[in-house]
Motif scaffolding. Structure first.
Motif, short mmCIF file in Angstrom:
data_model
loop_
_atom_site.label_atom_id
_atom_site.label_comp_id
_atom_site.label_asym_id
_atom_site.label_seq_id
_atom_site.Cartn_x
_atom_site.Cartn_y
_atom_site.Cartn_z
N GLU A 86 -1.28 45.32 -15.95
CA GLU A 86 -2.44 46.14 -16.26
C GLU A 86 -2.95 45.86 -17.66
N ASP A 87 -4.26 45.99 -17.84
CA ASP A 87 -4.87 45.84 -19.16
C ASP A 87 -4.48 47.04 -20.01
N HIS A 88 -3.64 46.81 -21.01
CA HIS A 88 -3.20 47.91 -21.86
C HIS A 88 -3.69 47.76 -23.31
N THR A 89 -4.50 46.73 -23.56
CA THR A 89 -5.00 46.52 -24.92
C THR A 89 -6.51 46.62 -25.02
N GLY A 90 -7.23 46.32 -23.95
CA GLY A 90 -8.68 46.28 -24.02
C GLY A 90 -9.22 45.00 -24.63
N HIS A 91 -8.35 44.12 -25.09
CA HIS A 91 -8.76 42.85 -25.69
C HIS A 91 -9.09 41.86 -24.58
N HIS B 216 -6.40 39.07 -24.03
CA HIS B 216 -4.99 39.41 -23.84
C HIS B 216 -4.69 39.48 -22.35
N ILE B 217 -3.66 38.76 -21.93
CA ILE B 217 -3.27 38.78 -20.52
C ILE B 217 -1.76 38.98 -20.41
N ASP B 218 -1.36 39.78 -19.43
CA ASP B 218 0.06 39.99 -19.11
C ASP B 218 0.35 39.25 -17.81
N ILE B 219 1.25 38.29 -17.89
CA ILE B 219 1.53 37.41 -16.75
C ILE B 219 2.94 37.68 -16.24
N ASN B 220 3.03 37.98 -14.95
CA ASN B 220 4.32 38.16 -14.27
C ASN B 220 4.57 36.94 -13.38
N CYS C 299 3.35 38.19 -22.19
CA CYS C 299 1.92 38.30 -22.46
C CYS C 299 1.52 37.26 -23.49
N ALA C 300 0.22 37.01 -23.56
CA ALA C 300 -0.32 36.07 -24.52
C ALA C 300 -1.75 36.49 -24.85
N THR C 301 -2.18 36.16 -26.06
CA THR C 301 -3.54 36.46 -26.50
C THR C 301 -4.19 35.17 -26.98
N GLY C 302 -5.36 34.88 -26.47
CA GLY C 302 -6.08 33.68 -26.87
C GLY C 302 -7.24 33.99 -27.79
N TYR C 303 -7.92 32.95 -28.19
CA TYR C 303 -9.06 33.09 -29.08
C TYR C 303 -10.11 32.06 -28.68
N GLY C 304 -11.37 32.36 -28.95
CA GLY C 304 -12.45 31.46 -28.59
C GLY C 304 -13.79 32.14 -28.74
#
Length: 234
Positions: A46-51, A54-58, A74-79
Motif C-alpha cells: 500500500e502507498d504509505h508515503t504519498g511520494h 516510492h514503491i513497496d515491492i513484495n 521498498c525503494a524511492t526513485g527520482y526524475g
C-alpha cells in the motif's frame, strides 16, 4: 514533477518488464500480480508515503505459500516525470534487493555473491547472499560511501544487533541505506521492510566516509537464506 502516482497496474508492468529482461524469462501482469516463471510473483504494498516515486515491492517465491516465501522491500526513485521516477526506483531495487533474489534462483554467482555461515565477512551461522551496492550523490566524492561499502562488509558488524530478532529461520531480508550530505546523515537498517533501531545505530557508528561537501549515499541488501544446517523453503 507531477505528484500524481502511477496506477498500480502500470508500475507492475514496469517491474515485469525489467524482471523479464534481467532473467530472460517472460513476466506478465494478471490483476494485482506480476507473474513470472513457475511460482514467482510480485505484488505492491500500500502507498504509505504519498511520494510518487516510492514503491513497496513484495517478491513472492511461491505464490501458493506467500506467508513464508515473500521478501518485501521498498525503494524511492527520482526524475522529472512519474514514469522516470518509478523506473529509477525499480532499477535501484533490482540492482540491490532484486539481484540477491535473482541469485537465490540462479545459484551460480551471476547476480550476487554468496557467503557461507562460517565466512568471516558473512553473518555468523547463516548462509547469505549479498546483493549489489548502489550509490549516488553530488560532488567529487559522490561515490565515497559506495566504495567504502564494497570494501567493508556490513554483515559481521550488524549480526550481533540483528541476531535473535527474526521471526523465521529462513529468507530474511536486510536493507542498508546510509550516507550524508555534509549537514546531515542517514543510517538505516530495515529487516523485512521494518526499521531496526539497534542495527541502525550500529551502522551509524561505523567509519564510512562523510564528505565535507556534496553528498554521498549507498544502498545494499543482504538476504539471509537459511540458518546453518537448514534449507531455504523457496
Amino acid at each position: 514533477m507531477s505528484e500524481d502516482r502511477l496506477p498500480d497496474e502500470i508500475v507492475l508492468g514496469m517491474i515485469a518488464q525489467q524482471l523479464a529482461a534481467a532473467m530472460d524469462r517472460p513476466w506478465h501482469v494478471t490483476g494485482d500480480l506480476a507473474r513470472g516463471p513457475g511460482s514467482l510473483a510480485v505484488t505492491l504494498g500500500e502507498d504509505h508515503t504519498g511520494h510518487p516515486g516510492h514503491i513497496d515491492i513484495n517478491f513472492v517465491l511461491n505464490v501458493d505459500r506467500p506467508g513464508d516465501t515473500t521478501i518485501s522491500d521498498c525503494a524511492t526513485g527520482y526524475g522529472t516525470t512519474p514514469e522516470e521516477t518509478v523506473g529509477r526506483a525499480i532499477e535501484i531495487w533490482l540492482g540491490t534487493t532484486g539481484s540477491a533474489l535473482l541469485e537465490l534462483l540462479a545459484q551460480d554467482g551471476s547476480f550476487a555473491g554468496h557467503y557461507a555461515a562460517d565466512d568471516p565477512d558473512g553473518f555468523p551461522g547463516w548462509h547469505i547472499i549479498h546483493g549489489g551496492i548502489t550509490g549516488w550523490g553530488i560532488g567529487d566524492d559522490f561515490q565515497a560511501v559506495q566504495h567504502w561499502a564494497a570494501a567493508n562488509p556490513l554483515a559481521p558488524h550488524l549480526a550481533p544487533a540483528l541476531e535473535g530478532s527474526f521471526d523465521r529461520d529462513h529468507l530474511i531480508g536486510v536493507k542498508a541505506f546510509f550516507g550524508s550530505d555534509g549537514d546531515s546523515e542517514t543510517a538505516e537498517i530495515r529487516v523485512d521492510g521494518i526499521h531496526h533501531e539497534a542495527a541502525s545505530e550500529v551502522l551509524a557508528g561505523l567509519p564510512w566516509p562523510r564528505p565535507a561537501e556534496g553528498m554521498s549515499y549507498a544502498r545494499t541488501f543482504l538476504l539471509l537464506v537459511h540458518h546453518e544446517g537448514r534449507d531455504a523453503t523457496a
